[in-house]
Each structure stands twice: as C-alpha cells, then as structure tokens.
Design a protein around this motif. Structure first.
Motif, PDB file in Angstrom:
ATOM      1  N   LEU A  46       0.889  -1.108  -0.104  1.00 34.55           N
ATOM      2  CA  LEU A  46      -0.046   0.122  -0.001  1.00 34.55           C
ATOM      3  C   LEU A  46       0.845   1.426  -0.102  1.00 34.55           C
ATOM      4  CD1 LEU A  46      -2.788   1.601   0.072  1.00 34.55           C
ATOM      5  CD2 LEU A  46      -2.531   1.151   2.620  1.00 34.55           C
ATOM      6  N   LEU A  50       0.771   3.975  -2.885  1.00 36.57           N
ATOM      7  CA  LEU A  50       0.333   5.391  -2.548  1.00 36.57           C
ATOM      8  C   LEU A  50       1.246   6.441  -3.356  1.00 36.57           C
ATOM      9  CD1 LEU A  50      -1.379   5.114   0.926  1.00 36.57           C
ATOM     10  CD2 LEU A  50      -2.570   5.423  -1.145  1.00 36.57           C
ATOM     11  N   ALA A 197      -3.995   0.659  -5.339  1.00 39.42           N
ATOM     12  CA  ALA A 197      -4.029   1.134  -4.138  1.00 39.42           C
ATOM     13  C   ALA A 197      -5.362   1.122  -3.323  1.00 39.42           C
ATOM     14  CB  ALA A 197      -3.544   2.476  -4.333  1.00 39.42           C
ATOM     15  N   LEU A 201      -6.375  -0.643   0.437  1.00 40.57           N
ATOM     16  CA  LEU A 201      -6.751   0.037   1.574  1.00 40.57           C
ATOM     17  C   LEU A 201      -6.914  -0.714   2.796  1.00 40.57           C
ATOM     18  CD1 LEU A 201      -8.653   2.784  -0.132  1.00 40.57           C
ATOM     19  CD2 LEU A 201      -6.620   3.016   0.756  1.00 40.57           C
ATOM     20  N   ALA A 204      -4.513  -0.092   5.277  1.00 40.69           N
ATOM     21  CA  ALA A 204      -4.150   1.145   5.913  1.00 40.69           C
ATOM     22  C   ALA A 204      -3.602   1.335   7.288  1.00 40.69           C
ATOM     23  CB  ALA A 204      -5.148   2.399   5.426  1.00 40.69           C
TER      24      ALA A 204
END
Length: 328
Positions: A46, A50, A197, A201, A204
C-alpha cells in the motif's frame, strides 16, 4: 526508407524503455528486502502504491492526460487488481517465507505463463525463437535460484505464494496489453496503480502502525519503490508493451535475476559464486535469443518497407543495390 527508419526508431525506443524497466525492477529486490524487515507485506504494498499514485497523478495533471477512454477500463481494472494489487502483496509475503533464490526461481514461471496466455488470448502466437529464448532464460534463472537458495529455508506456503504472484503478474500483463490500444502508457499505469492502491486500503491501519516504528531507511526504501520501480518502471513497461508483444516483454524480464546478482554484489558486497554468474549470463543470452529476429524476416521487412516507399522502382536489380537504395 522513412517507414523503415521509423520502425527501427520505434523498436529502439521500446528496447530502451524495457531496459529501464528491467534495471529498476531488479533494484526493487534490494529495497524490498530492506523495507520488508519493518513493514508487513500488505502495508509495504500500500505504501509503495500510494507513493506511485502521487507521482503519477502529478505527472498526469501536468501533461493534462485526463481519464482513459471507456474501452481501456476493463484491462486497466483487471491489471490493477492482479498486478498492482495481488502481485505486490503476495510477493512481499512470499519472500518472508522463502529465500530470495527460491522466490526468484518460482516467480520466473510468470513469463512462461504470460507467453502462453498471450499466444492464446491475444493471438500473438508462439514464435520458435521466443520459446527457445525463454527456455534458455528459465534454465539460467533456475541455476541462479538454486545457487542462491539456502538449505531448509523454503516453505510450502512461501512457494505457493510466489507461484500465485507469478500467475497474477502474467494475467495482469495480458490484461494490460489491450488497454494500451485505447489509452496512453501513462494513463494505463496511473489508473492501474490507483486501482491497486484502493484494493490494498484494508492494510491502511497496518501501514500507519508500521510507519510509526519503522526506521527512516526502511521508509525511504518504500518511497523509492513507489517512485522508481513503480511509477517510472511500470510506465516505461507500458510504453514498451504497446510497441511489442507481451511474450517478448515477458522474456525480457528474465534479465532481472542476473541484474539482481550484480546489484547485490555492488551494493551489498554479496560476492556471487561462479555458478551464479554462469546462470546470470545464461539468462541474458536467452533474452537476446527471444528478442532476435531471423535474418530472412529482417530482409523481408526491409524489402517490404522499401517497396512501400518507392513502389515498383524501389525493387532494385541485384547488380546495383546501392544506387537504388540511395534513390529510395
């Protein structure tokens, strides 16, 4: 002669873009190993994506690329989920379960799967030189992988994860190829990366937690992975893929194990054994074979291009080819 020169220029540009991709993807193995000590597989994927989306998004705004055409979206979505999402997560996870040599060996099944899928779904066929080159390169990759593998360090789960990564990689490339007929390399890469991405998530929270405890070097390596092996290398890959076949591009990635050996030698002072070096040279030789063209095909292409430019006059007599070529 202009169509011939244009074709050669396109071929050189595609080869140059593929070279940049292979070099940056090889460097990614060193960075993944460093960042993977502080970041979990999903969090690392991730964070990398990003960073890549941020860089690609800024470039798209500057170039005013806009959204891809509707016809490009099916390939973008599939490649985003498989290649940018699933591949990165399972590869990061797999390398925590097996040594680098075993991972490299298993993941290099990907180009073989890619060539078969492209020959079947994209009707690219399976040229004998491509198959021969891939066989030589795979043998070289096997030598590199086995020579670098540690005893007892592999696990069944790790091997299965690396195999899943290879399948996801092959499927993502084959899905991306049709999308490049409708969207630019930058568009296809940017939105594919964004979809990957979004798919990552759920990691995250883990990314925030890992980033709080990770050393600066690990975080910098994660950002490097996003900017260069992702944003830049995936764009140059898409540029080259739009100008050649998926099978040839897959065969080109067999140079990665050889380059990883050299980079580890220079950057990490890991001196490879002579068997590893031989395997790396075999990988490079196979890539050269897979991307070569028979002399008869080259000659036929030149004659066809000359005829397209000069018509019947361009068909020079055998006794004086040079003057006629100059006239064309």
């Amino acid at each position: 002669m202009k169509p011939l020169l244009s074709a050669r220029r396109t071929e050189l540009l595609a080869a140059g873009a593929a070279t940049i991709t292979v070099l940056l993807w090889a460097s990614a193995f060193v960075s993944i190993r460093s960042a993977g000590e502080a970041y979990a597989p999903g969090a690392l994927a991730l964070g990398r994506l990003l960073a890549g989306v941020l860089v690609l998004g800024v470039i798209c705004l500057i170039r005013r690329e806009g959204f891809p055409p509707r016809a490009a979206w099916p390939g973008i979505v599939v490649s985003g989920l498989l290649w940018f999402g699933l591949y990165m997560v399972v590869l990061n996870w797999g390398e925590q379960k097996v040594d680098a040599g075993t991972a490299a060996l298993v993941v290099n099944v990907g180009p073989l799967i890619m060539a078969l899928l492209a020959g079947w779904l994209l009707k690219e066929g399976l040229p004998p030189r491509l198959l021969a080159g891939m066989a030589v390169s795979f043998a070289g990759a096997a030598v590199v992988g086995l020579s670098m593998s540690g005893e007892g360090s592999a696990s069944v789960l790790g091997v299965l994860l690396c195999l899943l990564a290879a399948v996801a990689y092959a499927g993502g490339v084959v899905a991306q190829k049709p999308a490049l007929r409708h969207g630019s390399a930058l568009q296809v890469t940017t939105f594919g990366c964004a979809i990957g991405a979004v798919a990552c998530l759920p990691f995250a929270g883990q990314l925030v937690s890992d980033a709080a405890d990770a050393p600066l070097s690990a975080t910098l390596n994660m950002l490097y992975l996003g900017v260069f092996p992702t944003a830049l290398a995936f764009t140059t890959w898409a540029f080259a893929l739009a100008r050649t076949t998926a099978g040839k591009m897959g065969a080109t990635t067999y140079a990665v194990p050889a380059l990883v050996v050299l980079m580890s030698w220079v950057a990490l002072d890991e001196v490879p054994g002579w068997i590893t070096l031989v395997g790396g040279l075999v990988c490079l030789a196979g890539v050269a074979v897979s991307r070569s063209r028979p002399r008869t095909a080259v000659a036929a292409a030149e004659v066809g291009d000359a005829a397209a430019v000069g018509g019947p006059v361009a068909a020079a007599p055998e006794t004086s080819p040079e003057p006629q070529r100059e006239q064309a």
